[in-house]
Design a protein around this motif. Structure first.
Motif, PDB file in Angstrom:
ATOM      1  N   LEU A  43       0.834  -1.203   0.000  1.00  0.00           N
ATOM      2  CA  LEU A  43       0.000   0.000   0.000  1.00  0.00           C
ATOM      3  C   LEU A  43       0.867   1.252   0.000  1.00  0.00           C
ATOM      4  O   LEU A  43       0.536   2.254  -0.629  1.00  0.00           O
ATOM      5  CB  LEU A  43      -0.912   0.008   1.225  1.00  0.00           C
ATOM      6  N   LEU A  44       1.988   1.158   0.705  1.00  0.00           N
ATOM      7  CA  LEU A  44       2.892   2.325   0.780  1.00  0.00           C
ATOM      8  C   LEU A  44       3.879   2.355  -0.384  1.00  0.00           C
ATOM      9  O   LEU A  44       4.715   3.244  -0.458  1.00  0.00           O
ATOM     10  CB  LEU A  44       3.675   2.281   2.098  1.00  0.00           C
ATOM     11  N   GLU A  45       3.816   1.325  -1.246  1.00  0.00           N
ATOM     12  CA  GLU A  45       4.695   1.203  -2.413  1.00  0.00           C
ATOM     13  C   GLU A  45       6.162   1.197  -2.004  1.00  0.00           C
ATOM     14  O   GLU A  45       7.024   1.801  -2.654  1.00  0.00           O
ATOM     15  CB  GLU A  45       4.437   2.329  -3.413  1.00  0.00           C
ATOM     16  N   LEU A  46       6.488   0.529  -0.906  1.00  0.00           N
ATOM     17  CA  LEU A  46       7.873   0.368  -0.488  1.00  0.00           C
ATOM     18  C   LEU A  46       8.400  -0.922  -1.065  1.00  0.00           C
ATOM     19  O   LEU A  46       7.651  -1.748  -1.590  1.00  0.00           O
ATOM     20  CB  LEU A  46       7.956   0.327   1.038  1.00  0.00           C
ATOM     21  N   GLN A  47       9.722  -1.105  -0.904  1.00  0.00           N
ATOM     22  CA  GLN A  47      10.363  -2.298  -1.455  1.00  0.00           C
ATOM     23  C   GLN A  47       9.723  -3.552  -0.874  1.00  0.00           C
ATOM     24  O   GLN A  47       9.512  -3.647   0.341  1.00  0.00           O
ATOM     25  CB  GLN A  47      11.841  -2.265  -1.076  1.00  0.00           C
ATOM     26  N   ARG A  48       9.402  -4.498  -1.738  1.00  0.00           N
ATOM     27  CA  ARG A  48       8.676  -5.677  -1.281  1.00  0.00           C
ATOM     28  C   ARG A  48       9.665  -6.700  -0.715  1.00  0.00           C
ATOM     29  O   ARG A  48       9.837  -7.804  -1.227  1.00  0.00           O
ATOM     30  CB  ARG A  48       7.895  -6.277  -2.442  1.00  0.00           C
ATOM     31  N   GLU A  54      30.034   1.088   4.577  1.00  0.00           N
ATOM     32  CA  GLU A  54      29.019   1.939   5.200  1.00  0.00           C
ATOM     33  C   GLU A  54      27.623   1.509   4.789  1.00  0.00           C
ATOM     34  O   GLU A  54      27.386   1.255   3.606  1.00  0.00           O
ATOM     35  CB  GLU A  54      29.225   3.400   4.774  1.00  0.00           C
ATOM     36  N   ILE A  55      26.721   1.441   5.769  1.00  0.00           N
ATOM     37  CA  ILE A  55      25.299   1.219   5.450  1.00  0.00           C
ATOM     38  C   ILE A  55      24.449   2.116   6.353  1.00  0.00           C
ATOM     39  O   ILE A  55      24.848   2.436   7.470  1.00  0.00           O
ATOM     40  CB  ILE A  55      24.859  -0.259   5.623  1.00  0.00           C
ATOM     41  N   GLY A  56      23.299   2.465   5.850  1.00  0.00           N
ATOM     42  CA  GLY A  56      22.368   3.250   6.654  1.00  0.00           C
ATOM     43  C   GLY A  56      21.582   2.324   7.562  1.00  0.00           C
ATOM     44  O   GLY A  56      21.164   1.245   7.136  1.00  0.00           O
ATOM     45  N   ASP A 111      20.358  -0.542  23.019  1.00  0.00           N
ATOM     46  CA  ASP A 111      19.349  -0.340  21.968  1.00  0.00           C
ATOM     47  C   ASP A 111      19.675  -1.187  20.740  1.00  0.00           C
ATOM     48  O   ASP A 111      20.840  -1.354  20.373  1.00  0.00           O
ATOM     49  CB  ASP A 111      19.312   1.133  21.546  1.00  0.00           C
ATOM     50  N   LEU A 112      18.625  -1.683  20.119  1.00  0.00           N
ATOM     51  CA  LEU A 112      18.784  -2.520  18.933  1.00  0.00           C
ATOM     52  C   LEU A 112      19.005  -1.653  17.693  1.00  0.00           C
ATOM     53  O   LEU A 112      18.426  -0.575  17.583  1.00  0.00           O
ATOM     54  CB  LEU A 112      17.524  -3.364  18.747  1.00  0.00           C
ATOM     55  N   VAL A 113      19.851  -2.150  16.777  1.00  0.00           N
ATOM     56  CA  VAL A 113      20.101  -1.445  15.507  1.00  0.00           C
ATOM     57  C   VAL A 113      19.627  -2.358  14.382  1.00  0.00           C
ATOM     58  O   VAL A 113      20.009  -3.530  14.330  1.00  0.00           O
ATOM     59  CB  VAL A 113      21.602  -1.137  15.346  1.00  0.00           C
ATOM     60  N   THR A 114      18.797  -1.841  13.504  1.00  0.00           N
ATOM     61  CA  THR A 114      18.276  -2.634  12.382  1.00  0.00           C
ATOM     62  C   THR A 114      18.466  -1.856  11.087  1.00  0.00           C
ATOM     63  O   THR A 114      18.850  -0.689  11.112  1.00  0.00           O
ATOM     64  CB  THR A 114      16.770  -2.934  12.555  1.00  0.00           C
ATOM     65  N   THR A 115      18.162  -2.530   9.982  1.00  0.00           N
ATOM     66  CA  THR A 115      18.142  -1.789   8.717  1.00  0.00           C
ATOM     67  C   THR A 115      16.876  -0.947   8.692  1.00  0.00           C
ATOM     68  O   THR A 115      15.905  -1.248   9.391  1.00  0.00           O
ATOM     69  CB  THR A 115      18.178  -2.736   7.516  1.00  0.00           C
ATOM     70  N   SER A 116      16.914   0.071   7.887  1.00  0.00           N
ATOM     71  CA  SER A 116      15.790   1.006   7.875  1.00  0.00           C
ATOM     72  C   SER A 116      14.526   0.340   7.321  1.00  0.00           C
ATOM     73  O   SER A 116      14.595  -0.432   6.364  1.00  0.00           O
ATOM     74  CB  SER A 116      16.158   2.204   7.008  1.00  0.00           C
ATOM     75  N   PRO A 117      13.355   0.629   7.905  1.00  0.00           N
ATOM     76  CA  PRO A 117      12.106   0.055   7.383  1.00  0.00           C
ATOM     77  C   PRO A 117      11.788   0.543   5.976  1.00  0.00           C
ATOM     78  O   PRO A 117      11.031  -0.102   5.255  1.00  0.00           O
ATOM     79  CB  PRO A 117      11.042   0.518   8.379  1.00  0.00           C
ATOM     80  N   ALA A 118      12.348   1.672   5.593  1.00  0.00           N
ATOM     81  CA  ALA A 118      12.063   2.209   4.266  1.00  0.00           C
ATOM     82  C   ALA A 118      13.244   2.041   3.324  1.00  0.00           C
ATOM     83  O   ALA A 118      13.314   2.690   2.296  1.00  0.00           O
ATOM     84  CB  ALA A 118      11.714   3.688   4.389  1.00  0.00           C
ATOM     85  N   SER A 119      14.182   1.136   3.688  1.00  0.00           N
ATOM     86  CA  SER A 119      15.384   0.971   2.874  1.00  0.00           C
ATOM     87  C   SER A 119      15.054   0.355   1.518  1.00  0.00           C
ATOM     88  O   SER A 119      14.221  -0.541   1.418  1.00  0.00           O
ATOM     89  CB  SER A 119      16.378   0.087   3.611  1.00  0.00           C
ATOM     90  N   LEU A 161      18.781  -2.281   1.093  1.00  0.00           N
ATOM     91  CA  LEU A 161      18.883  -3.450   1.958  1.00  0.00           C
ATOM     92  C   LEU A 161      17.484  -3.899   2.343  1.00  0.00           C
ATOM     93  O   LEU A 161      16.552  -3.098   2.321  1.00  0.00           O
ATOM     94  CB  LEU A 161      19.661  -3.097   3.229  1.00  0.00           C
ATOM     95  N   PRO A 162      17.328  -5.176   2.724  1.00  0.00           N
ATOM     96  CA  PRO A 162      16.005  -5.596   3.185  1.00  0.00           C
ATOM     97  C   PRO A 162      15.635  -4.849   4.460  1.00  0.00           C
ATOM     98  O   PRO A 162      16.488  -4.662   5.332  1.00  0.00           O
ATOM     99  CB  PRO A 162      16.179  -7.090   3.448  1.00  0.00           C
ATOM    100  N   PRO A 163      14.414  -4.394   4.573  1.00  0.00           N
ATOM    101  CA  PRO A 163      14.043  -3.593   5.737  1.00  0.00           C
ATOM    102  C   PRO A 163      13.908  -4.430   7.009  1.00  0.00           C
ATOM    103  O   PRO A 163      13.629  -5.634   6.944  1.00  0.00           O
ATOM    104  CB  PRO A 163      12.689  -3.010   5.339  1.00  0.00           C
ATOM    105  N   ASN A 164      14.115  -3.776   8.132  1.00  0.00           N
ATOM    106  CA  ASN A 164      13.880  -4.368   9.462  1.00  0.00           C
ATOM    107  C   ASN A 164      14.700  -5.614   9.739  1.00  0.00           C
ATOM    108  O   ASN A 164      14.220  -6.538  10.399  1.00  0.00           O
ATOM    109  CB  ASN A 164      12.398  -4.681   9.653  1.00  0.00           C
ATOM    110  N   VAL A 165      15.904  -5.679   9.242  1.00  0.00           N
ATOM    111  CA  VAL A 165      16.786  -6.814   9.558  1.00  0.00           C
ATOM    112  C   VAL A 165      17.700  -6.396  10.709  1.00  0.00           C
ATOM    113  O   VAL A 165      18.284  -5.312  10.687  1.00  0.00           O
ATOM    114  CB  VAL A 165      17.643  -7.202   8.331  1.00  0.00           C
ATOM    115  N   VAL A 166      17.779  -7.262  11.691  1.00  0.00           N
ATOM    116  CA  VAL A 166      18.590  -6.950  12.874  1.00  0.00           C
ATOM    117  C   VAL A 166      20.067  -6.874  12.474  1.00  0.00           C
ATOM    118  O   VAL A 166      20.555  -7.696  11.704  1.00  0.00           O
ATOM    119  CB  VAL A 166      18.400  -8.042  13.936  1.00  0.00           C
ATOM    120  N   VAL A 167      20.771  -5.876  12.990  1.00  0.00           N
ATOM    121  CA  VAL A 167      22.198  -5.716  12.687  1.00  0.00           C
ATOM    122  C   VAL A 167      23.044  -5.894  13.944  1.00  0.00           C
ATOM    123  O   VAL A 167      23.987  -6.681  13.968  1.00  0.00           O
ATOM    124  CB  VAL A 167      22.481  -4.331  12.054  1.00  0.00           C
ATOM    125  N   GLY A 168      22.724  -5.170  14.989  1.00  0.00           N
ATOM    126  CA  GLY A 168      23.548  -5.247  16.194  1.00  0.00           C
ATOM    127  C   GLY A 168      22.911  -4.517  17.355  1.00  0.00           C
ATOM    128  O   GLY A 168      21.731  -4.140  17.318  1.00  0.00           O
TER     129      GLY A 168
END
Lengths: 169, 248
Positions: free
Chosen positions: B85-90, B159-161, B196-204, B207-214
């Protein structure tokens, strides 16, 4: 005059270098940093076959290893220079074959290789490195130099023995 | 019938006949007021061999896992629908994950990379995210038909966001060669704390969104121009034999 590069079996032995780099046996490492396998092959080669062959072997190994690793930093200049230098040392004066000398040459070569890589990282990062990267760089450099220097007396002596038998000068 | 020559003795005899009954009543009262403690303890003692063993506990845990998995699946479907619905990366769907063996690794040293035993033939491309148990470990740097080279997150200059879900802030995660990475914040007051948890951005989109990093290990609020933090990766590249590549 030695003609090591004319013997296919000797040239083929260089294929062990990329295989060992890829295999990176965990038990031959210090804090996860393995030896500079290229130097352990290049040192006896250059000492036996001279500066031109040594420089060419360094260039060839550098190109192969650059192909096997992530881009951005190259080993070619350091390996080429070391091949030339060790080749000249092999042509001058007495034959170098003592364990301590071989270990010291390999240690110096590894430090030179590490410094060249670190310098390239420094240039890539814009001329300054933060404390973490500096710490990583020096630790990797000294660990690799130490393990290379420790292995050299065993491995380089053996290779020198085999190759000098095949091509007596 | 002649009366008993000793009436006191007959009273004691009558009491002696009632005694057991009185004791029984007293016992019942004790049970009542002790909330049946004796019975419960005795029951526990007798039935101990028939108590549910570890196997039954595993069944319950397994059922719980299945329930959690089903719930996760439903949430993922819901998430995908909302992303559409938000047309974000599937991404975020596990269907795109391809398992690949690690055939060579150098997590330390000058080049921090993994070599995978699958490549272009399996649809891998440069830039695909590589996940291990615990989260993101790196991205594919180059592929051959049969292999792929992964640049680890720890590689210097990588580097990654990233995204911090608790404080809802962004940052730039930079590899420094060691297993601890530097997180450079964009805001001057990122409102984060160690743990605090660090993940990939939900709107990335890279990279796949919401993946745990560290996880944030420590914070340097005095850094200029913006605070920085030290991140400990959750996935450990030294110990991974298989990874999942999320193809695009």
């Amino acid at each position: 005059m030695a003609r090591l590069h004319r013997q296919p079996i000797c040239v083929a032995s260089s294929l062990l270098v990329p295989l060992l780099v890829m295999g990176s046996p965990e038990w031959i490492s210090i804090d996860g940093v393995g030896p500079a396998w290229a130097l352990l092959w290049l040192l006896p080669w250059a000492l036996t076959d001279g500066p031109i062959s040594g420089a060419f072997a360094g260039l060839a190994l550098g190109l192969i290893l650059d192909g096997l690793s992530l881009g951005g930093v190259t080993q070619v200049p350091a390996l080429l220079a070391l091949g030339w230098w060790w080749g000249r040392l092999g042509r001058r004066g007495k034959q170098i074959q003592r364990s301590l000398n071989l270990g010291l040459l390999a240690w110096l070569g590894s430090v030179g290789l590490g410094l060249s890589v670190l310098l390239q990282v420094l240039i890539r990062e814009g001329g300054s490195l933060d404390a973490f990267t500096q710490s990583w760089g020096w630790q990797t450099l000294w660990c690799q130099a130490l393990i290379t220097g420790l292995l050299a007396p065993m491995l380089v002596s053996l290779q020198l023995l085999f190759w000098r038998r095949r091509v007596p000068s | 019938m002649a009366p008993s020559p000793r009436p006191g003795k007959s009273r004691w005899r009558a009491f002696g006949q009632l005694g057991p009954w009185l004791l029984l009543v007293a016992g019942l009262l004790l049970v009542r007021f002790s909330k049946g403690a004796g019975f419960a303890d005795a029951y526990a003692l007798i039935t101990r061999p028939f108590w549910p063993g570890p196997a039954q506990r595993e069944w319950i845990v397994s059922a719980q896992t299945v329930e959690d998995r089903s719930r996760l699946q439903l949430l993922e479907q819901d998430n995908l629908r909302l992303r559409d619905l938000l047309e974000l990366q599937r991404n975020g769907s596990r269907q795109d994950d391809v398992g690949a063996p690690v055939i060579s690794r150098s997590p330390r040293g000058w080049w921090q990379q993994l070599e995978l035993g699958k490549g272009g033939l399996q649809g891998f491309q440069a830039g695909d995210a590589v996940l291990g148990p615990g989260g993101l470990v790196g991205r594919i740097a180059s592929v051959t038909p049969a292999t792929a080279r992964v640049r680890l997150l720890t590689a210097p200059g990588h580097e990654i966001g990233v995204w911090l879900p608790r404080s809802r802030s962004h940052g730039l995660l930079v590899g420094r060669g060691s297993s601890r990475l530097t997180l450079q914040f964009i805001d001057k007051d990122p409102n984060v704390s160690p743990g605090d948890l660090v993940t990939t951005s939900p709107a990335s989109t890279l990279l796949p969104p919401n993946v745990v990093v560290g996880v944030i290990q420590s914070l340097n609020e005095q850094a200029v121009p913006a605070p920085t933090a030290i991140i400990q990766l959750i996935a450990s590249p030294e110990a991974i034999d298989w990874v999942q590549v999320r193809t695009r």
